[in-house]
Design a protein around this motif. Sequence first.
Motif, mmCIF file in Angstrom:
data_model
loop_
_atom_site.group_PDB
_atom_site.id
_atom_site.type_symbol
_atom_site.label_atom_id
_atom_site.label_comp_id
_atom_site.label_asym_id
_atom_site.label_seq_id
_atom_site.Cartn_x
_atom_site.Cartn_y
_atom_site.Cartn_z
ATOM 1 N N SER A 45 -60.145 29.577 -48.615
ATOM 2 C CA SER A 45 -59.332 29.329 -49.796
ATOM 3 C C SER A 45 -57.868 29.304 -49.414
ATOM 4 C CB SER A 45 -59.560 30.420 -50.835
ATOM 5 O OG SER A 45 -60.899 30.484 -51.182
ATOM 6 N N PHE A 46 -57.488 30.227 -48.540
ATOM 7 C CA PHE A 46 -56.098 30.264 -48.091
ATOM 8 C C PHE A 46 -55.781 29.028 -47.260
ATOM 9 C CE2 PHE A 46 -52.548 31.682 -45.499
ATOM 10 C CZ PHE A 46 -51.731 32.175 -46.492
ATOM 11 N N TYR A 47 -56.742 28.688 -46.380
ATOM 12 C CA TYR A 47 -56.578 27.546 -45.491
ATOM 13 C C TYR A 47 -56.375 26.258 -46.278
ATOM 14 C CZ TYR A 47 -58.041 24.152 -41.904
ATOM 15 O OH TYR A 47 -58.114 23.107 -41.036
ATOM 16 N N PHE A 48 -57.121 26.123 -47.386
ATOM 17 C CA PHE A 48 -57.056 24.888 -48.164
ATOM 18 C C PHE A 48 -56.035 24.958 -49.302
ATOM 19 C CE2 PHE A 48 -61.378 24.149 -46.426
ATOM 20 C CZ PHE A 48 -61.178 22.883 -45.952
ATOM 21 N N SER A 49 -55.265 26.054 -49.376
ATOM 22 C CA SER A 49 -54.433 26.187 -50.576
ATOM 23 C C SER A 49 -53.361 25.096 -50.647
ATOM 24 C CB SER A 49 -53.816 27.579 -50.638
ATOM 25 O OG SER A 49 -53.042 27.812 -49.501
ATOM 26 N N ASP A 50 -52.836 24.677 -49.485
ATOM 27 C CA ASP A 50 -51.860 23.594 -49.522
ATOM 28 C C ASP A 50 -52.480 22.313 -50.050
ATOM 29 O OD1 ASP A 50 -49.779 25.076 -48.728
ATOM 30 O OD2 ASP A 50 -49.852 24.490 -46.604
ATOM 31 N N PHE A 51 -53.702 22.096 -49.600
ATOM 32 C CA PHE A 51 -54.456 20.925 -50.057
ATOM 33 C C PHE A 51 -54.606 20.947 -51.576
ATOM 34 C CE2 PHE A 51 -59.004 19.671 -50.881
ATOM 35 C CZ PHE A 51 -58.829 18.311 -50.759
ATOM 36 N N ILE A 52 -54.973 22.127 -52.111
ATOM 37 C CA ILE A 52 -55.114 22.285 -53.559
ATOM 38 C C ILE A 52 -53.770 22.019 -54.238
ATOM 39 C CG2 ILE A 52 -55.419 24.019 -55.364
ATOM 40 C CD1 ILE A 52 -58.051 23.628 -54.427
ATOM 41 N N PHE A 53 -52.698 22.554 -53.649
ATOM 42 C CA PHE A 53 -51.375 22.390 -54.255
ATOM 43 C C PHE A 53 -50.995 20.926 -54.330
ATOM 44 C CE2 PHE A 53 -49.180 26.740 -53.697
ATOM 45 C CZ PHE A 53 -50.176 27.295 -54.453
ATOM 46 N N VAL A 54 -51.265 20.204 -53.226
ATOM 47 C CA VAL A 54 -50.905 18.785 -53.221
ATOM 48 C C VAL A 54 -51.678 18.060 -54.314
ATOM 49 C CG1 VAL A 54 -51.015 16.657 -51.897
ATOM 50 C CG2 VAL A 54 -50.240 18.761 -50.810
ATOM 51 N N LEU A 55 -52.991 18.327 -54.378
ATOM 52 C CA LEU A 55 -53.793 17.665 -55.409
ATOM 53 C C LEU A 55 -53.292 18.037 -56.799
ATOM 54 C CD1 LEU A 55 -57.514 17.820 -54.236
ATOM 55 C CD2 LEU A 55 -55.836 16.028 -53.905
ATOM 56 N N SER A 56 -52.946 19.318 -56.986
ATOM 57 C CA SER A 56 -52.518 19.754 -58.310
ATOM 58 C C SER A 56 -51.196 19.106 -58.688
ATOM 59 C CB SER A 56 -52.363 21.270 -58.354
ATOM 60 O OG SER A 56 -53.511 21.887 -57.877
ATOM 61 N N VAL A 57 -50.271 19.026 -57.713
ATOM 62 C CA VAL A 57 -48.975 18.414 -58.012
ATOM 63 C C VAL A 57 -49.173 16.953 -58.381
ATOM 64 C CG1 VAL A 57 -46.854 17.630 -56.932
ATOM 65 C CG2 VAL A 57 -47.537 19.995 -56.725
ATOM 66 N N ILE A 58 -50.041 16.272 -57.611
ATOM 67 C CA ILE A 58 -50.320 14.876 -57.948
ATOM 68 C C ILE A 58 -50.901 14.814 -59.361
ATOM 69 C CG2 ILE A 58 -51.677 12.844 -57.378
ATOM 70 C CD1 ILE A 58 -51.521 13.693 -54.475
ATOM 71 N N ALA A 59 -51.844 15.743 -59.635
ATOM 72 C CA ALA A 59 -52.469 15.744 -60.966
ATOM 73 C C ALA A 59 -51.409 15.910 -62.034
ATOM 74 C CB ALA A 59 -53.497 16.847 -61.062
ATOM 75 N N ILE A 60 -50.500 16.868 -61.826
ATOM 76 C CA ILE A 60 -49.510 17.155 -62.861
ATOM 77 C C ILE A 60 -48.605 15.953 -63.092
ATOM 78 C CG2 ILE A 60 -47.494 18.571 -63.408
ATOM 79 C CD1 ILE A 60 -48.901 20.878 -61.977
ATOM 80 N N ILE A 61 -48.099 15.389 -62.001
ATOM 81 C CA ILE A 61 -47.117 14.312 -62.176
ATOM 82 C C ILE A 61 -47.802 12.994 -62.496
ATOM 83 C CG2 ILE A 61 -45.336 12.977 -60.988
ATOM 84 C CD1 ILE A 61 -44.606 15.560 -59.529
ATOM 85 N N TYR A 62 -48.807 12.636 -61.677
ATOM 86 C CA TYR A 62 -49.433 11.323 -61.839
ATOM 87 C C TYR A 62 -50.125 11.200 -63.193
ATOM 88 C CZ TYR A 62 -53.102 7.818 -61.200
ATOM 89 O OH TYR A 62 -53.965 6.772 -61.369
#
Lengths: 481, 497
Positions: B275-292
């Motif tokens: 979960s920690f390892y992939f947290s950046d990945f989650i953040f990127v997806l979430s940011v895209i989700a929020i903005i896009y």
Amino acid sequence: MVNLIESLIIIAPELILAITAMSLLMIGSFYQKKSINLINTFSFLTLLILSFNELISSNIQAFAFNGFFIEDKLSSFAKFIIFFTSALSIIMSANWLRNYDKTAFEFPVLILFSTLGMALMVSANDLVSLYLAIELQSLPLYVLATFNRNDSFSSESGVKYFILGALSSGLLLYGSSLIYGFTGTIFLNEISQLTLSSNQLGITFGLAFLLAGIVFKISAVPFHMWAPDVYQGAATPVTSFFASVPKMAAMIILIRILYVPFDNFIPSWSQIIIFVSFSSILLGSVVAIWQNNIKRLIAYSSIAHMGFATLALSTGNKSDIESILVYMVIYIVANIGFFSCLINIQNKNEKDVNNISDLAGLSVNNPSLAISIALYMFSFAGIPPLAGFFAKYYVFISLINEGLVFLATFALIASVIGAFYYIRFVKVMFFDEVVDIKKITFSRSLGLINSICFIFILGFIFVQSITPLANIISNATLALN
Amino acid sequence: MINLPLLSILTFLPLIGLPFIIFGKIINTENYQNISKYIALFVSLITFLISLIILYNFNINTSDFQYNERIPIMNGLMTYRMGIDGISILFILLSTFLTPICIIASWNIISDRVDYYMCSFLILETLMIGTFCALDIVLFYLFFESVLIPMFVIIGVWGGERRVYSAFKFFLYTLLGSVLMLVAIIYIVLATGTTELPIIYDVFSIDHGIIQNLLWLAFFASFAVKMPMWPFHTWLPDAHVEAPTAGSVILAAILLKMGGYGFLRFSLPLLPDSSFYFSDFIFVLSVIAIIYTSIVAYVQEDIKKLIAYSSVAHMGFVTMGIFTFNINGIQGGIFQMFSHGLISGALFLSVGVIYNRMHTRKIADYGGVVSVMPKFALFLMVFTLANIGLPGTSGFVGEFLTIMAIFSFNKVFAFFAASGVILSAVYGLWLYRKVIFEKITNDAVKSLKDLTLGEKVTLIPLLILIILFGIYPAPVLDLIFVSSNGLVESINLSGGN
């Protein structure tokens, strides 16, 4: 003499079945029309009593006729299922038969003979008795496939089935003779001891032919081509019989052949089984998407299901037989349940329904039938909490336990593809508009069968926890150790 | 009182309504439709009452599971184990609270096969509560996955024009995600030899490596589709648009939350390193989700689609909050899920109100509604502002907490996440202006009638809760604090990060 009497006692259920079948055939040919109800009732009762006899039989392991015939927990479990399902098939067809032809007394008799063949098949302990039993179960099936005489599809399906079936018997016989040639024995348990000291290549060759013959019987890829045509052509009660009982018998004999004589060849045959099962799942799931005929679709679905059941064989671990047996039981119950609904439904011309679109708006016409069919479809698709999910759950536990995680993953993804056509049934019945008023022939016995299957599929968690089913299956699994 | 298996009663009580509805249809063939409505409402209200009793006796000072029930079944392949902590009780309350509202909201709207409809909702309620109560990994999967069946039927039978396409898309998408999770579940069950979650928490440990990452991805596949995270969200707009109003409410308010709940229950505690390892990945997806998806929402012509995209954007805050691994983030994520459940439910109900009068979801067909439906305009304004995250509404609390947590984690991501708040104001206020203000261009709008009593009954409770928890969020935060804190501590212990 003592030996003979002991053997006769062991083989008594099959003897009773054979005698019943022959006497009913006589009665039928002399009394024709008058006897049809009697024959139906009598064959049903015989099968039912025999099935419960198998359930309570305490034989751990017994051989009859010098090892020609074996009675163990696995075979008695299989016979319980086979007799019971055949008995249900007879009731299910009774109503249909009355509308079709009042003189067709052969129908239950043919089912009895075929069932006898299957009972001998699951108890076969040498290659010759295996071959004879397979022939005995196949010949009545060929006739049953053509039973709808006035329908050209039915004749076609019978002829196709016969020719391809003969071919597969030939393959089986050729494999048996190769194995006999290289080991010098036909007894399954003796072959096992001789395989290591004999010519490996020759035995592998024989094994491949033998497997081809049996895989044909369970209609798995690459020997599946007959199934869609035969299922489509045969009358609905016959299709229901084809899709359930013979599969069980063939699966048991596949298990026995692989684990008894060839338990030293696990690496060789497990590759074959992985190929057979995975390609069956993939083909069954993908090709069924384009089918519009219900029975044809069920044929592809049964190909996929046989693939899932044989997946648990590919681990090469004897304890995984349990998963196969659970899978087969659930598959058979769902199948019987589905057909017990389908037989009821006729379109406005009083013909059996053929296409999925004929079911349109069934939820308005007859909600209970529509809900039942939807339930069986969700179960086939493996959606929890229905029994079909647990069938897959067992198989995948076996697979992942043996480290075949990727095979399990791909098979599960293929099962999602399969879910598409199962939920299409739900779509047609519930979402589509009513096209025509369907004629529902209500029959009490079919309703009873449907409700039993319905409860089994819906409440499998309770069935599994409360009834001794799990116990019986795990005992049957231990028979081969 | 103590010995009653309250959770089982709560879970299976809605099913009790089914035989009564069937029975009602048999004895009164003319008026059974009304009878089934009353039965469903009655049963769901009793269920809500029982959930309040459970809340009343709930101890908020422990992170242990409470109301435990355990019956071994299926020969060790599964255990009937139920129990709740502060996180699950919140979602249980949300489910039991929204189901009666959904039933009232469908009262006069559903006329076709009402008995089936009510049965579907009651089954759905059982399965939703069960998902949040289950403490057995297989039992959880059973409930989690069975939800597909009633939801598929609800979208397909009572949905709009493209209901078949949407129902199939919803079903197959979610099923595909879930089967991958099944593989991971079986792997964990075989590795630990048990299916009970509390024991698995203690026993299961796996070195961080390829296997843990694959397991994490398998869980992620299921929860990300359910959540839904960008780019797995495409089923959601279709399902929302075509589902009947009450179906959209349940879908947005509860079913989406199962994804976030799954992350909290499985991914974080069981696979902390990945979960920690992939947290950046989650953040990127979430940011895209929020903005896009906020931008996508802005260009929608369909009101329901706009709200559906805004749901995806709001779920982005939830995933970001959860994967900050800090108490504020996790609490904020949970609070955001809860408040989004209320707000999106309220928004879909409001859309249902005008849709039932106009039978169109096109934004262009509206305009000037305020002059004919002033009360409705007031309700929608509060809900829209709450959706934007205005202080004083519950939407603010969750977003504030998560953004605060993200700031302490990574400032760049926090910047982008915060920009989502502005974007949501853009499309939210734009929608409000287009629908409520401006000149009346469509004659049909002139003859609209204001809210009926039934509609007020459904909207007022939501309005009260949204404002109440916006001003005073402490009850919810207290409820989830100890459990969230326990979760954070357990992650630090096992992960070593």
